[in-house]
Design an enzyme around this catalytic site. Sequence first.
Site, PDB file in Angstrom:
ATOM      1  CE  LYS A   4      -3.793  -2.261   2.502  1.00  0.00           C
ATOM      2  NZ  LYS A   4      -4.660  -2.184   3.709  1.00  0.00           N
ATOM      3  CG  PHE A  36     -13.743   1.323   7.682  1.00  0.00           C
ATOM      4  CD1 PHE A  36     -13.222   0.648   6.586  1.00  0.00           C
ATOM      5  CD2 PHE A  36     -14.330   0.583   8.704  1.00  0.00           C
ATOM      6  CE1 PHE A  36     -13.276  -0.738   6.502  1.00  0.00           C
ATOM      7  CE2 PHE A  36     -14.389  -0.809   8.632  1.00  0.00           C
ATOM      8  CZ  PHE A  36     -13.862  -1.466   7.524  1.00  0.00           C
ATOM      9  NE  ARG A  75      -5.181 -12.511   5.564  1.00  0.00           N
ATOM     10  CZ  ARG A  75      -5.697 -11.292   5.569  1.00  0.00           C
ATOM     11  NH1 ARG A  75      -5.491 -10.474   4.540  1.00  0.00           N
ATOM     12  NH2 ARG A  75      -6.400 -10.859   6.595  1.00  0.00           N
ATOM     13  CB  THR A 121      -7.020  -6.657   9.861  1.00  0.00           C
ATOM     14  OG1 THR A 121      -7.315  -7.762   8.994  1.00  0.00           O
ATOM     15  CG2 THR A 121      -7.467  -5.376   9.189  1.00  0.00           C
ATOM     16  NE  ARG A 151      -1.736  -5.819   7.509  1.00  0.00           N
ATOM     17  CZ  ARG A 151      -2.829  -6.427   7.075  1.00  0.00           C
ATOM     18  NH1 ARG A 151      -3.403  -7.374   7.810  1.00  0.00           N
ATOM     19  NH2 ARG A 151      -3.357  -6.102   5.907  1.00  0.00           N
ATOM     20  CG  ASN A 168      -3.605  -2.704   7.182  1.00  0.00           C
ATOM     21  OD1 ASN A 168      -3.465  -2.290   6.032  1.00  0.00           O
ATOM     22  ND2 ASN A 168      -4.657  -3.409   7.557  1.00  0.00           N
ATOM     23  CG  HIS A 184      -5.118  -6.544   0.155  1.00  0.00           C
ATOM     24  ND1 HIS A 184      -6.283  -6.691   0.869  1.00  0.00           N
ATOM     25  CD2 HIS A 184      -5.219  -7.392  -0.916  1.00  0.00           C
ATOM     26  CE1 HIS A 184      -7.052  -7.580   0.273  1.00  0.00           C
ATOM     27  NE2 HIS A 184      -6.436  -8.025  -0.812  1.00  0.00           N
TER      28      HIS A 184
END
Length: 220
Positions: free
Chosen positions: A80, A128, A156, A162, A173, A183, A186
């Site tokens: 991101k 959100f 994951r 998350t 993360r 975070n 993705h």
Amino acid sequence: MFSRFARAFPKILASGASQRTFATVQKAFANPTSKKLIVGSSLLIGSAFATTSFVACENKSVPLVGLPGTNQERSFIAIKVSSTQRRLIGEIIARFEKKGFKLVGIKILVPTPEHAAKHYEDLNKKPFFNGLVKFFSSGAVVAMVFEGKDVVRTGRVLIGATDPSQSAPGTIRFDLCIETGRNIIHGSDSNESAAHEIALWFKEDEIANWVSTNPVYEKM
């Protein structure tokens, strides 16, 4: 031989020859027609330094979205804006490659709000949602497809929860996030999500179905 090269590499970087080379590359970026070639060359060189073996041949039998439950399972991973701004691209890619997963697709782009909304359409009823779409489309995103055995589930685990504050030490993360609301990465959370997201972000001719000469998962 590779270890000797690795030890010598810092000296090569410090040499006048390397400085001239990087100067040439810098000038070439001023020419728009050179940009795609240089980006491709940089990715190629980075992979060559990171591994002791390279591409053997093309494997055309794997469909775009991969083959779930096999060694050719695929997952969509997006680095991101908060990561690209902090120059964490190489760090994040390395986490997946060190785990043995194979990078078969990569592109850098600034998503449109429409594209971001389609990516997060399953969250469109959340309060959100608009802020998420605005943030995700506010800068450069690195879209990737990784391939390997159990890559969706393991990906994951590598990424972490998350909520970064709930992530386990050693996850991407936990180690790299500095703000809970951003975070940094993705990753597909199921084989169904992976198929949808890969098809949303990539075309058939943007995936490299290559076979490693030093496979980790190819024969398992």
